[in-house]
Design a protein around this motif. Structure first.
Motif, short mmCIF file in Angstrom:
data_model
loop_
_atom_site.label_atom_id
_atom_site.label_comp_id
_atom_site.label_asym_id
_atom_site.label_seq_id
_atom_site.Cartn_x
_atom_site.Cartn_y
_atom_site.Cartn_z
N ASN A 1 3.94 -0.68 -11.72
CA ASN A 1 3.09 -1.83 -11.33
C ASN A 1 3.47 -2.40 -9.97
OD1 ASN A 1 2.06 -1.60 -13.98
ND2 ASN A 1 3.69 -2.92 -14.76
N HIS A 2 3.65 -1.56 -8.98
CA HIS A 2 4.22 -2.01 -7.71
C HIS A 2 3.18 -2.17 -6.59
CE1 HIS A 2 7.53 -2.66 -4.95
NE2 HIS A 2 7.00 -1.80 -4.12
N PHE A 3 2.20 -1.25 -6.50
CA PHE A 3 1.31 -1.22 -5.33
C PHE A 3 -0.08 -1.81 -5.66
CE2 PHE A 3 4.30 2.26 -4.50
CZ PHE A 3 4.73 1.92 -3.22
N ASP A 4 -0.66 -2.48 -4.65
CA ASP A 4 -2.03 -2.98 -4.78
C ASP A 4 -3.04 -1.86 -4.54
OD1 ASP A 4 -1.62 -6.01 -4.91
OD2 ASP A 4 -0.45 -5.45 -3.14
N ILE A 5 -2.69 -0.95 -3.64
CA ILE A 5 -3.61 0.14 -3.26
C ILE A 5 -2.79 1.43 -3.13
CG2 ILE A 5 -5.12 1.04 -1.41
CD1 ILE A 5 -5.51 -1.91 -0.53
N ILE A 6 -3.33 2.52 -3.65
CA ILE A 6 -2.76 3.85 -3.37
C ILE A 6 -3.87 4.71 -2.78
CG2 ILE A 6 -1.68 5.93 -4.31
CD1 ILE A 6 -0.55 4.25 -6.57
N THR A 7 -3.56 5.39 -1.68
CA THR A 7 -4.49 6.39 -1.15
C THR A 7 -3.79 7.75 -1.17
OG1 THR A 7 -3.73 5.94 1.10
CG2 THR A 7 -5.74 4.84 0.40
N ILE A 8 -4.55 8.77 -1.42
CA ILE A 8 -4.04 10.13 -1.24
C ILE A 8 -5.17 10.90 -0.55
CG2 ILE A 8 -4.56 10.71 -3.68
CD1 ILE A 8 -2.18 12.78 -3.43
N ALA A 9 -4.95 11.19 0.74
CA ALA A 9 -6.01 11.78 1.57
C ALA A 9 -5.67 13.24 1.85
CB ALA A 9 -6.15 11.00 2.88
N PHE A 10 -6.53 14.12 1.39
CA PHE A 10 -6.38 15.56 1.61
C PHE A 10 -5.02 16.06 1.11
CE2 PHE A 10 -9.22 13.84 4.92
CZ PHE A 10 -10.39 14.39 4.45
N GLY A 11 -4.50 15.39 0.09
CA GLY A 11 -3.18 15.72 -0.45
C GLY A 11 -3.25 16.29 -1.85
N GLY B 1 -5.09 -4.21 -11.80
CA GLY B 1 -6.04 -4.73 -10.80
C GLY B 1 -6.02 -3.90 -9.52
N GLY B 2 -5.07 -2.97 -9.44
CA GLY B 2 -4.93 -2.15 -8.22
C GLY B 2 -5.94 -1.01 -8.17
N LYS B 3 -6.05 -0.43 -6.99
CA LYS B 3 -7.10 0.56 -6.72
C LYS B 3 -6.49 1.88 -6.23
CE LYS B 3 -10.56 -1.25 -4.34
NZ LYS B 3 -11.22 -1.78 -3.11
N LEU B 4 -6.97 2.99 -6.77
CA LEU B 4 -6.61 4.31 -6.26
C LEU B 4 -7.80 4.89 -5.50
CD1 LEU B 4 -4.94 6.99 -6.07
CD2 LEU B 4 -6.05 7.65 -8.22
N VAL C 1 0.85 -1.20 0.00
CA VAL C 1 0.00 0.00 0.00
C VAL C 1 0.88 1.24 0.00
CG1 VAL C 1 -1.76 1.29 1.29
CG2 VAL C 1 -1.78 -1.22 1.34
N LEU C 2 0.50 2.22 -0.82
CA LEU C 2 1.15 3.53 -0.79
C LEU C 2 0.18 4.54 -0.20
CD1 LEU C 2 3.37 5.59 -1.57
CD2 LEU C 2 2.33 5.71 -3.87
N ASP C 3 0.56 5.13 0.93
CA ASP C 3 -0.23 6.22 1.53
C ASP C 3 0.47 7.52 1.13
OD1 ASP C 3 -1.76 7.91 3.06
OD2 ASP C 3 -0.94 7.27 4.99
#
Ligand SMILES: C[S@@+](CC[C@H](N)C(=O)[O-])C[C@H]1O[C@@H](n2cnc3c(N)ncnc32)[C@H](O)[C@@H]1O
Length: 251
Positions: free
Chosen positions: A132-142, A163-166, A67-69
């Motif tokens: 193609n590295h992360f399954d999930i990326i989130t960017i919160a208030f960024g 197949g990953g999700k942003l 996961v990338l936060d």
């Protein structure tokens, strides 16, 4: 022409040279880093915790995932992901600002979160990770703070696995006129005073209110995600659209 290619951009309501915005945003977060968490609780009446909890639920994070936060700041989402992905997973907390990273790292270490989290100082516009590295990326208030949002979304698309999700959690446009009025009053009259009282920095919270108004609304952001290569894009409004969670996949 995309925002980043133009010579000027906005910093809140001000028009500034595009290559100066990152520096100005850095000034905001260096200034508020130490009091960022308490200020979040006070100004949102704790509701940001609910917005973040919902984001984690929608993420579907499971043991073993990467996961990338992004723009992870003081690490609220990272802490939750760390528990969900477990020892076989990994969470990268990436942020452009070393003051925010430092507060985040100290907070997470104090909570005993050490094994599966790493900290990277990085600009969302040019992520230093393999394709193609992360399954999930989130960017919160960024995303609101990023100068070239289109470049950042393309960069996220590149490092996401097929197949990953942003998930983009961000302030957005309230849906009802009455809510807009109350929210405007609160943002422009109350928020800077709270900022002054708690962080001794009214300007940064004036920037917050202005930058929210300048940020693309729900449908515009959804289209930007499509243009950056994401598929099945949708969004969920929370608190009448004061905040929206956008979701998109890479296939
Ligand atoms: C409002 S804070 C959000 C922190 C955290 N995600 C949260 O929800 O509490 C915004 C963060 O975005 C970071 N940021 C701003 N521009 C950025 C960029 N171009 N690349 C990466 N991070 C950035 C700031 O340093 C700051 O830590």
């Amino acid at each position: 022409m995309s925002e980043g290619e133009s010579k000027s951009t906005h910093f809140g309501y001000k028009t500034v040279e595009a290559d100066k915005k990152a520096e100005l945003v850095a000034g905001v977060f260096h200034s508020v880093a130490a009091k960022y968490d308490i200020m979040n609780d006070v100004m949102s009446f704790g509701i940001h915790r609910y917005w973040k909890r919902y984001t984690i639920e929608v993420s579907g994070a499971r043991p073993g995932m990467k996961v990338l936060d992004l723009a992870g700041g003081t690490g609220d989402l990272t802490a939750k992901f760390s528990h969900l992905v477990g020892d076989k997973g990994e969470v990268v907390l990436a942020d452009i600002n070393d003051s925010m990273l430092k507060v985040g790292r100290t907070k997470l270490r104090d909570k005993g979160i050490v094994n599966n989290v790493s900290y990277v100082q990085a600009n969302a516009e040019a992520l230093p990770f393999p394709d193609n590295h992360f399954d999930i990326i989130t960017i919160a208030f960024g995303l609101r703070n990023v100068t070239d949002k289109d470049a950042a979304l393309r960069s996220m698309n590149r490092v996401l696995k097929p197949g990953g999700k942003l998930l983009v959690l961000e302030f957005s446009k309230p849906q009802h006129e009455i809510m807009r009025k109350v929210y405007d009053l609160y943002s422009f009259k109350v928020l800077p005073k709270m900022g002054e009282f708690i962080t001794k920095d009214a300007d940064s919270y004036e920037y917050l209110a202005e930058s929210i108004r300048m940020h693309p609304d729900q449908d515009t952001l959804k289209q930007m995600m499509v243009d950056a290569g994401f598929e099945q894009c949708d969004y969920t409004n929370m608190t009448d659209g004061i905040v929206a969670l956008h979701r998109g996949y890479k296939f």
